[in-house]
Design a protein around this motif. Structure first.
Motif, PDB file in Angstrom:
ATOM      1  N   LYS A  66       0.866  -1.295   0.108  1.00  0.00           N
ATOM      2  CA  LYS A  66       0.154  -0.081  -0.084  1.00  0.00           C
ATOM      3  C   LYS A  66       0.931   1.225   0.055  1.00  0.00           C
ATOM      4  O   LYS A  66       0.373   2.439  -0.756  1.00  0.00           O
ATOM      5  N   SER A  67       1.830   1.238   0.879  1.00  0.00           N
ATOM      6  CA  SER A  67       3.043   2.398   0.861  1.00  0.00           C
ATOM      7  C   SER A  67       3.276   2.766  -0.649  1.00  0.00           C
ATOM      8  O   SER A  67       3.616   3.946  -0.826  1.00  0.00           O
ATOM      9  N   ALA A 173      -7.896   0.961  -7.423  1.00  0.00           N
ATOM     10  CA  ALA A 173      -6.622   0.143  -7.827  1.00  0.00           C
ATOM     11  C   ALA A 173      -6.623  -1.150  -7.010  1.00  0.00           C
ATOM     12  O   ALA A 173      -6.340  -2.137  -7.554  1.00  0.00           O
ATOM     13  N   ASN A 174      -6.353  -0.976  -5.722  1.00  0.00           N
ATOM     14  CA  ASN A 174      -6.274  -1.943  -4.654  1.00  0.00           C
ATOM     15  C   ASN A 174      -7.645  -3.001  -4.819  1.00  0.00           C
ATOM     16  O   ASN A 174      -7.221  -4.236  -4.919  1.00  0.00           O
ATOM     17  N   LYS A 175      -8.720  -2.529  -5.120  1.00  0.00           N
ATOM     18  CA  LYS A 175      -9.910  -3.373  -5.355  1.00  0.00           C
ATOM     19  C   LYS A 175      -9.637  -4.213  -6.516  1.00  0.00           C
ATOM     20  O   LYS A 175     -10.002  -5.474  -6.553  1.00  0.00           O
ATOM     21  N   LYS A 176      -9.302  -3.646  -7.667  1.00  0.00           N
ATOM     22  CA  LYS A 176      -8.997  -4.510  -8.764  1.00  0.00           C
ATOM     23  C   LYS A 176      -8.180  -5.656  -8.756  1.00  0.00           C
ATOM     24  O   LYS A 176      -8.320  -6.494  -9.170  1.00  0.00           O
ATOM     25  N   ILE A 177      -6.924  -5.296  -7.883  1.00  0.00           N
ATOM     26  CA  ILE A 177      -6.030  -6.322  -7.647  1.00  0.00           C
ATOM     27  C   ILE A 177      -6.747  -7.380  -7.112  1.00  0.00           C
ATOM     28  O   ILE A 177      -6.349  -8.538  -7.276  1.00  0.00           O
ATOM     29  N   TYR A 178      -7.246  -7.072  -5.872  1.00  0.00           N
ATOM     30  CA  TYR A 178      -8.103  -8.115  -5.079  1.00  0.00           C
ATOM     31  C   TYR A 178      -9.121  -8.893  -5.883  1.00  0.00           C
ATOM     32  O   TYR A 178      -9.418 -10.097  -5.882  1.00  0.00           O
ATOM     33  N   LEU A 179      -9.673  -8.478  -7.006  1.00  0.00           N
ATOM     34  CA  LEU A 179     -10.649  -8.798  -7.685  1.00  0.00           C
ATOM     35  C   LEU A 179     -10.204  -9.929  -8.416  1.00  0.00           C
ATOM     36  O   LEU A 179     -10.833 -10.801  -8.748  1.00  0.00           O
ATOM     37  N   GLU A 180      -8.896  -9.621  -9.125  1.00  0.00           N
ATOM     38  CA  GLU A 180      -8.174 -10.631  -9.866  1.00  0.00           C
ATOM     39  C   GLU A 180      -7.866 -11.808  -9.179  1.00  0.00           C
ATOM     40  O   GLU A 180      -7.820 -12.942  -9.709  1.00  0.00           O
ATOM     41  N   LYS A 181      -7.299 -11.546  -7.712  1.00  0.00           N
ATOM     42  CA  LYS A 181      -6.928 -12.536  -7.164  1.00  0.00           C
ATOM     43  C   LYS A 181      -8.122 -13.608  -6.690  1.00  0.00           C
ATOM     44  O   LYS A 181      -8.135 -14.839  -6.849  1.00  0.00           O
ATOM     45  N   ARG A 203     -18.628 -10.426  -6.291  1.00  0.00           N
ATOM     46  CA  ARG A 203     -19.828  -9.432  -6.648  1.00  0.00           C
ATOM     47  C   ARG A 203     -19.828  -7.906  -5.768  1.00  0.00           C
ATOM     48  O   ARG A 203     -19.799  -7.042  -6.161  1.00  0.00           O
ATOM     49  N   GLU A 204     -19.286  -8.214  -4.297  1.00  0.00           N
ATOM     50  CA  GLU A 204     -19.234  -7.018  -3.682  1.00  0.00           C
ATOM     51  C   GLU A 204     -18.053  -6.080  -4.171  1.00  0.00           C
ATOM     52  O   GLU A 204     -18.124  -5.100  -4.223  1.00  0.00           O
ATOM     53  N   LEU A 205     -17.098  -6.813  -4.615  1.00  0.00           N
ATOM     54  CA  LEU A 205     -15.852  -5.961  -5.067  1.00  0.00           C
ATOM     55  C   LEU A 205     -16.211  -5.127  -6.364  1.00  0.00           C
ATOM     56  O   LEU A 205     -15.986  -4.223  -6.592  1.00  0.00           O
ATOM     57  N   GLU A 206     -17.143  -5.963  -7.358  1.00  0.00           N
ATOM     58  CA  GLU A 206     -17.396  -5.418  -8.543  1.00  0.00           C
ATOM     59  C   GLU A 206     -18.466  -4.164  -8.219  1.00  0.00           C
ATOM     60  O   GLU A 206     -18.525  -3.064  -8.884  1.00  0.00           O
ATOM     61  N   ASP A 207     -19.394  -4.253  -7.267  1.00  0.00           N
ATOM     62  CA  ASP A 207     -20.105  -3.319  -7.075  1.00  0.00           C
ATOM     63  C   ASP A 207     -19.394  -2.009  -6.311  1.00  0.00           C
ATOM     64  O   ASP A 207     -19.695  -0.931  -6.818  1.00  0.00           O
ATOM     65  N   GLU A 208     -18.419  -2.256  -5.373  1.00  0.00           N
ATOM     66  CA  GLU A 208     -17.650  -1.015  -5.011  1.00  0.00           C
ATOM     67  C   GLU A 208     -16.813  -0.394  -6.044  1.00  0.00           C
ATOM     68  O   GLU A 208     -16.634   0.643  -6.025  1.00  0.00           O
ATOM     69  N   ILE A 209     -16.333  -1.339  -6.937  1.00  0.00           N
ATOM     70  CA  ILE A 209     -15.677  -0.736  -8.088  1.00  0.00           C
ATOM     71  C   ILE A 209     -16.470   0.096  -9.171  1.00  0.00           C
ATOM     72  O   ILE A 209     -15.964   1.191  -9.486  1.00  0.00           O
ATOM     73  N   ASP A 210     -17.639  -0.121  -9.227  1.00  0.00           N
ATOM     74  CA  ASP A 210     -18.562   0.587  -9.987  1.00  0.00           C
ATOM     75  C   ASP A 210     -18.793   1.755  -9.449  1.00  0.00           C
ATOM     76  O   ASP A 210     -18.945   2.745 -10.015  1.00  0.00           O
ATOM     77  N   VAL A 211     -18.996   1.881  -7.962  1.00  0.00           N
ATOM     78  CA  VAL A 211     -19.226   3.232  -7.431  1.00  0.00           C
ATOM     79  C   VAL A 211     -18.131   4.033  -7.529  1.00  0.00           C
ATOM     80  O   VAL A 211     -18.083   5.184  -7.643  1.00  0.00           O
ATOM     81  N   SER A 212     -16.983   3.390  -7.198  1.00  0.00           N
ATOM     82  CA  SER A 212     -15.741   4.224  -7.279  1.00  0.00           C
ATOM     83  C   SER A 212     -15.293   4.979  -8.661  1.00  0.00           C
ATOM     84  O   SER A 212     -14.929   6.053  -8.750  1.00  0.00           O
ATOM     85  N   GLU A 213     -15.526   4.004  -9.462  1.00  0.00           N
ATOM     86  CA  GLU A 213     -15.584   4.525 -11.079  1.00  0.00           C
ATOM     87  C   GLU A 213     -16.362   5.767 -11.447  1.00  0.00           C
ATOM     88  O   GLU A 213     -16.130   6.536 -11.903  1.00  0.00           O
ATOM     89  N   GLY A 214     -17.606   5.552 -10.890  1.00  0.00           N
ATOM     90  CA  GLY A 214     -18.687   6.714 -11.103  1.00  0.00           C
ATOM     91  C   GLY A 214     -18.275   7.913 -10.194  1.00  0.00           C
ATOM     92  O   GLY A 214     -18.533   8.935 -10.811  1.00  0.00           O
TER      93      GLY A 214
END
Length: 295
Positions: A66-67, A173-181, A203-214
């Protein structure tokens, strides 16, 4: 014999201690190997090939990643400034002023998002919500201030949202990394229960990613196009036909108004006819009662 027994017991205790130490060293070595693999997996571009779930990553490894990652994101994000403004301009002719405004809007590559017109007995108002490219905002405001009419009020504000934009970008960006994992873990899931749990996390990560991108799209829109609320105001004056009313016309209007009031009074009195019929009856009964009382 007793000494021999004591010696054997000591040897057994020493052997057990050695075996426990060897087992602990092997466990530590395995744990260190797992942590090292997680570090390599998170820092490597091919992190999606790892089958370790995100919650098994050590706190030290997660904090290191993260750092390092946010620092790179902060360096690439420019200043994000949202500009908004409100103006009220008094004009002599609404139509002429609106034509001038439309020409200024066209020259500054802006557009009208909303338009509203109000016409009352005392004034006329045109309300415009204008979206203008960020770099042309100041030029647009100055053009309205100089050649359209008399500026009654002006309020310009700037809001720096760089910190919010950076924070949302890093988390995205971090959520997308965890989504791939999680997607890689889903391919290697052994049981139906594991598959369902991983799919729920995805599903939860995809929803959070959609909100962040919006949210990022909304901020970009407000940054790239500033908003100006413009009010064109014209005060009405009395027309010559209304201002030159003579005494005769006023006298006639007064007579008509008086007659209408008299007619309204008569009609109001007539509407009380039931009470007028009841009054003689009450008077007759009262006199009769009084006569009997005297006798």
């Amino acid at each position: 014999m007793k000494k021999l027994s004591i010696s054997l017991v000591c040897l057994l205790i020493i052997g057990c201690n050695k075996s426990e130490n060897i087992a602990k060293e092997e466990t530590r070595a395995d744990l260190a190997e797992i942590i090292q693999e997680d570090k390599v997996a998170l820092s490597s571009p091919t992190a999606s090939n790892s089958s370790q779930p995100p919650n098994l990553v050590s706190e030290k490894t997660e904090s290191e990643n993260k750092s390092n990652f946010p620092t790179q994101r902060i360096d690439t994000i420019s200043k994000k400034i949202i500009k908004n403004g409100d103006m009220r301009i008094q004009v002599g002719n609404i139509q002429k002023a609106q034509n001038q405004v439309n020409e200024i809007i066209k020259n500054n590559k802006a557009y009208v998002q909303k338009e509203e017109f109000q016409n009352t007995d005392t004034d006329e108002n045109v309300y415009l919500t204008i979206r203008v490219p960020h770099k042309n905002f100041d030029a647009l405001v100055n053009s309205f201030s100089d050649g359209v009419g008399s500026v009654l009020s002006k309020n310009i504000s700037s809001d720096d949202v760089t910190e919010e934009y950076t924070d949302v970008s890093i988390k995205l960006a971090n959520k997308k990394i965890y989504l791939e994992k999680y997607r890689d873990m889903l391919k290697n899931a052994a049981t139906t229960k594991d598959m369902l749990e991983i799919q729920e996390n995805i599903r939860e990560l995809e929803d959070e990613i959609d909100v962040s991108e919006g949210r990022l799209r909304f901020i970009d829109d407000r940054v790239n196009y500033s908003t100006l609320n413009l009010n064109l105001y014209k005060e009405k004056v009395r027309s010559s036909a209304t201002s030159n009313i003579g005494f005769g016309s006023r006298f006639g209007d007064s007579v008509t108004e008086g007659w209408n009031s008299f007619v309204a009074f008569i009609l109001g009195v007539i509407s009380l006819w039931p009470f007028f019929l009841l009054i003689p009856v009450l008077v007759f009964l009262w006199r009769k009662w009084r006569g009997r009382k005297k006798k």
